[in-house]
Scaffold this motif. Sequence first.
Motif, short mmCIF file in Angstrom:
data_model
loop_
_atom_site.label_atom_id
_atom_site.label_comp_id
_atom_site.label_asym_id
_atom_site.label_seq_id
_atom_site.Cartn_x
_atom_site.Cartn_y
_atom_site.Cartn_z
N TYR A 199 31.17 81.96 125.14
CA TYR A 199 31.01 81.87 126.59
C TYR A 199 30.90 83.24 127.26
O TYR A 199 30.83 83.32 128.48
CB TYR A 199 32.17 81.07 127.20
CG TYR A 199 32.27 79.68 126.61
CD1 TYR A 199 31.27 78.74 126.83
CD2 TYR A 199 33.34 79.34 125.80
CE1 TYR A 199 31.34 77.47 126.27
CE2 TYR A 199 33.43 78.07 125.24
CZ TYR A 199 32.43 77.14 125.47
OH TYR A 199 32.50 75.89 124.91
N THR A 200 30.90 84.31 126.45
CA THR A 200 30.71 85.65 126.99
C THR A 200 29.26 86.06 126.76
O THR A 200 28.52 85.37 126.06
CB THR A 200 31.65 86.67 126.30
OG1 THR A 200 31.19 86.92 124.97
CG2 THR A 200 33.09 86.20 126.30
N ASP A 201 28.89 87.19 127.31
CA ASP A 201 27.54 87.72 127.10
C ASP A 201 27.47 88.59 125.86
O ASP A 201 26.45 89.22 125.61
CB ASP A 201 27.12 88.57 128.31
CG ASP A 201 26.85 87.74 129.55
OD1 ASP A 201 26.52 86.54 129.40
OD2 ASP A 201 26.96 88.29 130.66
N LEU A 259 34.14 90.99 121.88
CA LEU A 259 35.36 90.99 122.69
C LEU A 259 36.44 90.27 121.87
O LEU A 259 36.73 89.09 122.07
CB LEU A 259 35.12 90.31 124.03
CG LEU A 259 34.01 90.91 124.89
CD1 LEU A 259 33.87 90.15 126.20
CD2 LEU A 259 34.26 92.39 125.14
N HIS A 294 39.35 87.94 122.86
CA HIS A 294 39.12 86.52 123.14
C HIS A 294 39.20 85.73 121.83
O HIS A 294 38.73 86.19 120.79
CB HIS A 294 37.74 86.28 123.75
CG HIS A 294 37.61 86.70 125.16
ND1 HIS A 294 38.41 86.25 126.17
CD2 HIS A 294 36.73 87.55 125.75
CE1 HIS A 294 38.05 86.79 127.31
NE2 HIS A 294 37.04 87.60 127.09
N ARG A 328 34.43 83.09 122.45
CA ARG A 328 33.48 84.20 122.56
C ARG A 328 32.07 83.74 122.89
O ARG A 328 31.30 84.48 123.47
CB ARG A 328 33.49 85.02 121.27
CG ARG A 328 34.80 85.72 121.05
CD ARG A 328 34.80 86.49 119.76
NE ARG A 328 36.18 86.87 119.43
CZ ARG A 328 36.60 87.14 118.22
NH1 ARG A 328 35.76 87.11 117.19
NH2 ARG A 328 37.86 87.45 118.02
#
Length: 114
Positions: free
Chosen positions: A107-109, A97, A100, A105
């Motif tokens: 903190y994303t999946d 992503l 971001h 990043r």
Amino acid sequence: MDKLIEYPKLMKQILSEYLELCNRRPNRDIKTFLIVDEPKGHYIWMNLGWQKGDRIAGMTVYVRIRDSKFWIEEDWTEDGIAADLVRAGVPKEDIVLAFHEPKMRQYTDFAVAS
């Protein structure tokens, strides 16, 4: 899956489906189109035209394929291109992503690639 062959085809397929949906209710004053630079891995869904006297010129989606990963640079779709990629079987570690900030990043999946 050979990513070098399958990932470009998948990206064109997903974006073409979105454009097909847009063209079901076309706005005569705004053109929606897909720009593809396959050798360099760039895929852009673009809108261009006029609406109520205002110029419309912008990307709805911009995805790059880089280092065998999808780098989502811009995404104004409702559910997100990442969700479409996951539904198509792309592992989350192959999706960055990129809109971001790199330090966020984690903190994303999805992939953290910087």
